[in-house]
Design a protein around this motif. Structure first.
Motif, PDB file in Angstrom:
ATOM      1  N   GLY A  28      75.901  33.919  62.683  1.00  0.00           N
ATOM      2  CA  GLY A  28      76.017  33.924  61.229  1.00  0.00           C
ATOM      3  C   GLY A  28      76.533  35.237  60.677  1.00  0.00           C
ATOM      4  O   GLY A  28      77.225  35.253  59.656  1.00  0.00           O
ATOM      5  N   ALA A  29      76.219  36.347  61.357  1.00  0.00           N
ATOM      6  CA  ALA A  29      76.704  37.650  60.893  1.00  0.00           C
ATOM      7  C   ALA A  29      78.224  37.692  60.927  1.00  0.00           C
ATOM      8  O   ALA A  29      78.876  38.193  59.995  1.00  0.00           O
ATOM      9  CB  ALA A  29      76.117  38.768  61.755  1.00  0.00           C
ATOM     10  N   GLY A  30      78.811  37.166  62.007  1.00  0.00           N
ATOM     11  CA  GLY A  30      80.266  37.115  62.079  1.00  0.00           C
ATOM     12  C   GLY A  30      80.865  36.212  61.023  1.00  0.00           C
ATOM     13  O   GLY A  30      81.886  36.539  60.408  1.00  0.00           O
ATOM     14  N   ALA A  31      80.228  35.068  60.808  1.00  0.00           N
ATOM     15  CA  ALA A  31      80.719  34.136  59.794  1.00  0.00           C
ATOM     16  C   ALA A  31      80.629  34.742  58.397  1.00  0.00           C
ATOM     17  O   ALA A  31      81.521  34.545  57.557  1.00  0.00           O
ATOM     18  CB  ALA A  31      79.926  32.828  59.861  1.00  0.00           C
ATOM     19  N   LEU A  32      79.551  35.482  58.143  1.00  0.00           N
ATOM     20  CA  LEU A  32      79.396  36.130  56.838  1.00  0.00           C
ATOM     21  C   LEU A  32      80.502  37.150  56.611  1.00  0.00           C
ATOM     22  O   LEU A  32      81.096  37.212  55.526  1.00  0.00           O
ATOM     23  CB  LEU A  32      78.032  36.817  56.775  1.00  0.00           C
ATOM     24  N   ALA A  33      80.795  37.945  57.643  1.00  0.00           N
ATOM     25  CA  ALA A  33      81.864  38.937  57.507  1.00  0.00           C
ATOM     26  C   ALA A  33      83.203  38.267  57.261  1.00  0.00           C
ATOM     27  O   ALA A  33      83.989  38.713  56.411  1.00  0.00           O
ATOM     28  CB  ALA A  33      81.926  39.807  58.770  1.00  0.00           C
ATOM     29  N   VAL A  59      78.933  41.039  64.394  1.00  0.00           N
ATOM     30  CA  VAL A  59      78.309  40.329  65.510  1.00  0.00           C
ATOM     31  C   VAL A  59      77.586  41.306  66.433  1.00  0.00           C
ATOM     32  O   VAL A  59      76.500  41.019  66.959  1.00  0.00           O
ATOM     33  CB  VAL A  59      79.360  39.521  66.302  1.00  0.00           C
ATOM     34  N   SER A  60      78.162  42.484  66.625  1.00  0.00           N
ATOM     35  CA  SER A  60      77.613  43.443  67.582  1.00  0.00           C
ATOM     36  C   SER A  60      76.339  44.126  67.108  1.00  0.00           C
ATOM     37  O   SER A  60      75.702  44.842  67.882  1.00  0.00           O
ATOM     38  CB  SER A  60      78.658  44.520  67.910  1.00  0.00           C
ATOM     39  N   VAL A  61      75.940  43.921  65.862  1.00  0.00           N
ATOM     40  CA  VAL A  61      74.699  44.539  65.376  1.00  0.00           C
ATOM     41  C   VAL A  61      73.464  43.797  65.892  1.00  0.00           C
ATOM     42  O   VAL A  61      72.596  44.407  66.533  1.00  0.00           O
ATOM     43  CB  VAL A  61      74.697  44.645  63.843  1.00  0.00           C
ATOM     44  N   PRO A  62      73.316  42.483  65.666  1.00  0.00           N
ATOM     45  CA  PRO A  62      72.121  41.799  66.172  1.00  0.00           C
ATOM     46  C   PRO A  62      72.193  41.408  67.641  1.00  0.00           C
ATOM     47  O   PRO A  62      71.147  41.199  68.275  1.00  0.00           O
ATOM     48  CB  PRO A  62      72.026  40.548  65.282  1.00  0.00           C
ATOM     49  N   LEU A  63      73.380  41.294  68.215  1.00  0.00           N
ATOM     50  CA  LEU A  63      73.489  40.829  69.600  1.00  0.00           C
ATOM     51  C   LEU A  63      72.685  41.672  70.582  1.00  0.00           C
ATOM     52  O   LEU A  63      72.018  41.121  71.465  1.00  0.00           O
ATOM     53  CB  LEU A  63      74.956  40.773  70.024  1.00  0.00           C
ATOM     54  N   PRO A  64      72.687  43.020  70.512  1.00  0.00           N
ATOM     55  CA  PRO A  64      71.916  43.794  71.483  1.00  0.00           C
ATOM     56  C   PRO A  64      70.417  43.511  71.461  1.00  0.00           C
ATOM     57  O   PRO A  64      69.722  43.797  72.453  1.00  0.00           O
ATOM     58  CB  PRO A  64      72.202  45.244  71.087  1.00  0.00           C
ATOM     59  N   PHE A  65      69.915  42.962  70.355  1.00  0.00           N
ATOM     60  CA  PHE A  65      68.499  42.606  70.321  1.00  0.00           C
ATOM     61  C   PHE A  65      68.179  41.571  71.402  1.00  0.00           C
ATOM     62  O   PHE A  65      67.082  41.565  71.966  1.00  0.00           O
ATOM     63  CB  PHE A  65      68.110  42.042  68.951  1.00  0.00           C
ATOM     64  N   GLN A 133      81.534  42.960  72.616  1.00  0.00           N
ATOM     65  CA  GLN A 133      80.210  42.342  72.660  1.00  0.00           C
ATOM     66  C   GLN A 133      79.512  42.579  73.996  1.00  0.00           C
ATOM     67  O   GLN A 133      78.282  42.725  74.042  1.00  0.00           O
ATOM     68  CB  GLN A 133      80.312  40.845  72.350  1.00  0.00           C
ATOM     69  N   VAL A 134      80.272  42.640  75.077  1.00  0.00           N
ATOM     70  CA  VAL A 134      79.669  42.956  76.380  1.00  0.00           C
ATOM     71  C   VAL A 134      79.057  44.358  76.335  1.00  0.00           C
ATOM     72  O   VAL A 134      77.916  44.565  76.784  1.00  0.00           O
ATOM     73  CB  VAL A 134      80.716  42.857  77.508  1.00  0.00           C
ATOM     74  N   LEU A 135      79.781  45.321  75.796  1.00  0.00           N
ATOM     75  CA  LEU A 135      79.251  46.675  75.703  1.00  0.00           C
ATOM     76  C   LEU A 135      78.024  46.718  74.800  1.00  0.00           C
ATOM     77  O   LEU A 135      77.018  47.361  75.136  1.00  0.00           O
ATOM     78  CB  LEU A 135      80.333  47.624  75.176  1.00  0.00           C
ATOM     79  N   ALA A 136      78.078  46.044  73.673  1.00  0.00           N
ATOM     80  CA  ALA A 136      76.930  46.016  72.760  1.00  0.00           C
ATOM     81  C   ALA A 136      75.701  45.444  73.462  1.00  0.00           C
ATOM     82  O   ALA A 136      74.584  45.972  73.327  1.00  0.00           O
ATOM     83  CB  ALA A 136      77.268  45.194  71.516  1.00  0.00           C
ATOM     84  N   GLN A 137      75.885  44.373  74.209  1.00  0.00           N
ATOM     85  CA  GLN A 137      74.762  43.752  74.902  1.00  0.00           C
ATOM     86  C   GLN A 137      74.176  44.674  75.969  1.00  0.00           C
ATOM     87  O   GLN A 137      72.954  44.745  76.147  1.00  0.00           O
ATOM     88  CB  GLN A 137      75.223  42.442  75.544  1.00  0.00           C
ATOM     89  N   LEU A 138      75.032  45.395  76.686  1.00  0.00           N
ATOM     90  CA  LEU A 138      74.541  46.305  77.728  1.00  0.00           C
ATOM     91  C   LEU A 138      73.796  47.492  77.126  1.00  0.00           C
ATOM     92  O   LEU A 138      72.884  48.037  77.758  1.00  0.00           O
ATOM     93  CB  LEU A 138      75.697  46.769  78.604  1.00  0.00           C
ATOM     94  N   VAL A 139      74.175  47.900  75.933  1.00  0.00           N
ATOM     95  CA  VAL A 139      73.365  48.893  75.229  1.00  0.00           C
ATOM     96  C   VAL A 139      71.958  48.344  75.001  1.00  0.00           C
ATOM     97  O   VAL A 139      70.950  49.043  75.186  1.00  0.00           O
ATOM     98  CB  VAL A 139      74.018  49.280  73.885  1.00  0.00           C
ATOM     99  N   GLY A 140      71.884  47.079  74.638  1.00  0.00           N
ATOM    100  CA  GLY A 140      70.580  46.451  74.414  1.00  0.00           C
ATOM    101  C   GLY A 140      69.739  46.375  75.681  1.00  0.00           C
ATOM    102  O   GLY A 140      68.548  46.704  75.670  1.00  0.00           O
ATOM    103  N   ILE A 158      70.847  50.396  67.170  1.00  0.00           N
ATOM    104  CA  ILE A 158      71.653  50.721  65.984  1.00  0.00           C
ATOM    105  C   ILE A 158      71.706  52.224  65.770  1.00  0.00           C
ATOM    106  O   ILE A 158      72.772  52.820  65.613  1.00  0.00           O
ATOM    107  CB  ILE A 158      71.081  50.025  64.733  1.00  0.00           C
ATOM    108  N   ALA A 159      70.520  52.865  65.790  1.00  0.00           N
ATOM    109  CA  ALA A 159      70.426  54.272  65.418  1.00  0.00           C
ATOM    110  C   ALA A 159      71.103  55.196  66.425  1.00  0.00           C
ATOM    111  O   ALA A 159      71.806  56.149  66.020  1.00  0.00           O
ATOM    112  CB  ALA A 159      68.953  54.655  65.266  1.00  0.00           C
ATOM    113  N   LEU A 160      70.924  54.955  67.711  1.00  0.00           N
ATOM    114  CA  LEU A 160      71.472  55.888  68.695  1.00  0.00           C
ATOM    115  C   LEU A 160      72.999  55.848  68.775  1.00  0.00           C
ATOM    116  O   LEU A 160      73.646  56.906  68.720  1.00  0.00           O
ATOM    117  CB  LEU A 160      70.847  55.625  70.068  1.00  0.00           C
ATOM    118  N   PRO A 161      73.635  54.668  68.891  1.00  0.00           N
ATOM    119  CA  PRO A 161      75.107  54.679  68.927  1.00  0.00           C
ATOM    120  C   PRO A 161      75.734  55.223  67.654  1.00  0.00           C
ATOM    121  O   PRO A 161      76.692  56.003  67.718  1.00  0.00           O
ATOM    122  CB  PRO A 161      75.462  53.200  69.145  1.00  0.00           C
TER     123      PRO A 161
END
Length: 230
Positions: A28-33, A59-65, A133-140, A158-161
């Motif tokens: 939904g975040a991507g769709a909203l954007a 999309v990359s904001v909530p995905l790492p969760f 998105q792969v990088l975002a997920q690996l951060v998570g 979110i805060a560290l990157p």
């Protein structure tokens, strides 16, 4: 879960109502954007490149969760293999990237664009979106292994990157090559800079998860890392 598989990781990613809701929020975040861009951009500026960075950034904001929660499952199961979880989390990230790409295509097709070549670079943007998105997920997953409390780990994704991006602003070249957001901006450009993604992926994807695995093993009793059990 000691004999975890990639399929098992995918089941865990959707195994509770909360996790399914998180995946829906990610989509939904991507769709909203995309909706906001379609409404806010002048028709002559509605292009694949204009949609690409904002949609995949959202999309990359909530995905790492999702990665944090999957890694937290590992932390609470001493002896469980790490590699299937990382592979399964990567599969989820690839799917999220492809959904983001589909969102861009659908939004642009429906936007009534009058740009001279609205679909220029769409293929490169699609590939870059998946890598982002792969990088975002690996951060998570990395922070989920390192930080004992999932809520704090999610905030840290979110805060560290973004904090690193802000701190390195005086050193633009380092900032762009060593932070996830710098990598995102580099590869989702009309002239993608792929080395920027590679540099950030080695630091925030590979190194962060290796450190997370080491810390996890030490917390479990100081047993040495056995790569075959990842």
């Amino acid at each position: 879960m000691r004999n975890e598989t990639i399929a098992g990781t995918l089941r865990r990613a959707t195994g509770t109502r909360g996790r399914r809701a998180l995946l829906l929020v990610t989509v939904g975040a991507g769709a909203l954007a995309a909706t906001a861009l379609a409404a806010g951009l002048p028709p002559a500026e509605r292009t694949a490149a204009a949609f690409g960075e904002p949609v995949h950034a959202f999309v990359s904001v909530p995905l790492p969760f999702v990665g944090v929660l999957l890694a937290d499952d590992l932390r609470r199961t001493p002896g469980a293999r790490v590699l299937p979880t990382l592979a399964g989390a990567t599969v989820v990230a690839v799917a999220a990237g492809l959904v983001g790409d589909a969102t861009i295509v659908a939004a642009l097709a429906a936007s009534g664009s009058t740009a001279p070549d609205p679909w220029a670079h769409v293929g490169g943007i699609a590939v870059a979106g998946v890598l982002v998105q792969v990088l975002a997920q690996l951060v998570g997953t990395g922070l989920g292994l390192l930080i004992a409390r999932p809520a704090w780990a999610c905030l840290a994704t979110i805060a560290l990157p973004l904090g690193a991006y802000a701190l390195l602003t005086p050193w633009v070249a380092a900032r762009d090559r060593l932070t996830p957001y710098g990598a995102l901006r580099g590869v989702l450009d009309v002239t993608p800079d792929w080395p920027r993604w590679v540099g950030a992926a080695l630091l925030w994807g590979v190194a962060l998860n290796v450190v997370g695995v080491v810390v996890r093993r030490r917390r479990a009793g100081g047993r040495p890392i056995n790569v075959g059990r990842w």
